[in-house]
Design an enzyme around this catalytic site. Structure first.
Site, mmCIF file in Angstrom:
data_model
loop_
_atom_site.group_PDB
_atom_site.id
_atom_site.type_symbol
_atom_site.label_atom_id
_atom_site.label_comp_id
_atom_site.label_asym_id
_atom_site.label_seq_id
_atom_site.Cartn_x
_atom_site.Cartn_y
_atom_site.Cartn_z
ATOM 1 N N HIS A 119 34.254 69.491 54.467
ATOM 2 C CA HIS A 119 35.753 68.577 54.433
ATOM 3 C C HIS A 119 35.797 67.255 54.532
ATOM 4 C CE1 HIS A 119 40.401 68.110 55.738
ATOM 5 N NE2 HIS A 119 40.817 68.815 55.532
ATOM 6 N N LYS A 121 35.533 63.175 53.958
ATOM 7 C CA LYS A 121 35.612 62.277 52.710
ATOM 8 C C LYS A 121 35.056 60.970 52.534
ATOM 9 C CE LYS A 121 39.648 65.056 53.799
ATOM 10 N NZ LYS A 121 39.939 66.560 53.262
ATOM 11 N N ASP A 126 25.797 51.011 46.974
ATOM 12 C CA ASP A 126 24.655 50.920 47.026
ATOM 13 C C ASP A 126 24.263 50.364 48.543
ATOM 14 O OD1 ASP A 126 25.261 49.837 44.292
ATOM 15 O OD2 ASP A 126 26.609 47.454 45.226
ATOM 16 N N HIS A 333 49.196 63.718 55.288
ATOM 17 C CA HIS A 333 47.730 63.968 55.528
ATOM 18 C C HIS A 333 46.495 62.720 56.360
ATOM 19 C CE1 HIS A 333 44.038 65.165 53.285
ATOM 20 N NE2 HIS A 333 44.582 66.397 54.022
ATOM 21 N N LYS A 335 44.746 61.407 60.203
ATOM 22 C CA LYS A 335 43.605 62.169 60.797
ATOM 23 C C LYS A 335 43.153 60.613 61.381
ATOM 24 C CE LYS A 335 42.575 65.276 57.496
ATOM 25 N NZ LYS A 335 44.163 66.251 57.070
ATOM 26 N N ASP A 340 44.802 51.655 73.404
ATOM 27 C CA ASP A 340 44.711 50.401 74.063
ATOM 28 C C ASP A 340 43.147 49.752 74.277
ATOM 29 O OD1 ASP A 340 43.227 50.302 77.483
ATOM 30 O OD2 ASP A 340 45.197 52.673 76.799
#
Length: 413
Positions: A119, A121, A126, A333, A335, A340
């Protein structure tokens, strides 16, 4: 370090609010900057509307990204693309096309290895520049789904550390792979919650580390994603602001489901024992699971000004409008969490499986800067402003005021 966002078509905010740079621009820039190699991980790939038999101008940006990636091998730039097995069902030809153009492609069978999915992403370009965020390689992520991520430029230490995670997926993409126990030393990291990477740029000092899941894919030197989240919650002193698509104090995909209260308990403890002010922005779309509602109501029921306990929960509802023909879209979507003390940007929803059997990464950033610089340069501040923008927007609805919302499945519970 730059905040990256995708704001869906037909969504407008009031003037003078903070935005990240557009996701499509960030990805195009990374493609144009590449000189040696581009490594990309995504749960699934579907960069054209053809994949779901849809003819839409909304996928133009996705097609541009795919074309840009296709052209890289002809410039002697290595492209490696990873996706999950099992994954969502589409007729995507992205990976086949990339392979024909000279890219290397692998699918990791997380179902066979650990019972979950890949899951994560992220991009590594480079071994210098990285993108981490909520966005899959999906045209909808560019124009129809609200996404959030971060690009870190010119930080080879961070990129090389993320590359170790990439390599762990890549070797497990072989058909006969089996999980090593323990992972060989080359996957170890010197960067974790105890020894963060120290970076100074434009008078902003940052401490950064990458967290990972599931535990079976992490060497002992890697901070686990769950441990990062729990420590961030436990160390917050004044406020915790969370924006996630899905929040369940249970597992979601294993049978039978199990109660899994680790994050939920940490939030309740912070609010009750330390009087930390909690705000949670949970996504609600047409495909959201209505079973989430009682858990959110339970958490919100602790809110008690008399006791000094503050837990506020809102649902972020994107208007579907005339986009009803586009499945799995019009949803927030995101997440991430900002306190603080820390900014956290991840790839996982907040329920048990994502931290037990599913591959994900989280980037943890703690920053310090003189006040004038903090106001203009600190990513931590920018993330806080994006949260405030969304929290006070017309799309955020108090849990108690939910009523009937045609674009939110939870309102039908």
């Amino acid at each position: 370090m730059v905040l990256v966002e995708s704001i869906p078509e037909h969504v407008k905010y009031k003037d003078n609010v903070t935005y990240g740079i557009p996701l499509g621009k960030a990805w195009k820039d990374l493609i144009s900057m590449a000189t040696k190699e581009v490594n990309i991980v995504s749960f699934y790939w579907t960069l054209t509307g053809d994949d779901i038999n849809l003819n839409t101008s909304s996928d133009i940006l996705g097609r541009d990204i795919l074309k840009g990636l296709e052209e890289l091998p002809s410039r002697n730039i290595s492209v490696r693309a990873l996706a999950s097995i099992p994954t969502i069902k589409t007729n995507s030809t992205d990976l086949k096309v990339l392979k024909q153009k000279g890219a290397q492609v692998r699918n990791v069978n997380f179902g066979r290895l650990v019972g979950g999915v890949l899951h994560s992403k992220f991009w590594i370009v480079d071994r210098r520049h990285v993108f981490i965020g909520s966005a899959n390689m999906d045209w909808r992520a560019l124009t129809q789904v609200k996404e959030l991520g971060v690009v870190v430029y010119n930080c080879s230490n961070l990129a090389k550390d993320l590359y170790k995670i990439f390599q762990s997926y890549w070797v497990m993409g072989r058909s006969n792979s089996s999980l090593p126990e323990p992972w060989p030393a080359k996957y170890d990291t010197t960067i974790n919650s105890y020894y963060p990477l120290l970076v100074k740029n434009e008078n902003v000092s940052s401490k950064i580390y990458l967290a990972g899941s599931p535990p079976s894919f992490c060497p002992s030197s890697r901070t686990l994603d769950l441990d990062a989240i729990l420590s961030i919650i436990s160390e917050a002193r004044y406020y915790i602001h969370v924006a996630v698509m899905e929040y369940f104090p249970t597992t979601r995909f294993e049978k039978p489901k199990r109660y899994w209260p680790l994050i939920d308990d940490a939030i309740r403890t912070a609010a009750f024992n330390r009087k930390v002010k909690i705000k949670m922005l949970i996504s609600c779309g047409l495909d959201s699971d209505p079973d989430m509602l009682p858990y959110l109501q339970s958490l919100a029921s602790m809110d008690s000004p008399h006791e000094g306990v503050s837990i506020q929960i809102k649902l972020y509802i994107l208007p579907v409008g005339n986009q009803t023909d586009i499945p799995f879209s019009r949803v927030n979507h995101n997440k991430y969490m900002v306190t603080d003390k820390v900014a956290y940007i991840g790839t996982s929803n907040w329920s048990g499986d994502y931290f037990l059997t599913t591959a994900g990464v989280g980037l943890v950033i703690s920053q310090h800067a003189p006040h004038p610089v903090w106001k203009t340069k600190a990513l931590q501040r920018q993330l806080g402003e994006v949260f405030d923008r969304d929290w006070h927007s017309e799309f955020a609805v108090n849990l108690a005021d939910l009523g009937h919302q045609p674009d939110c499945a939870l309102s039908r519970k």
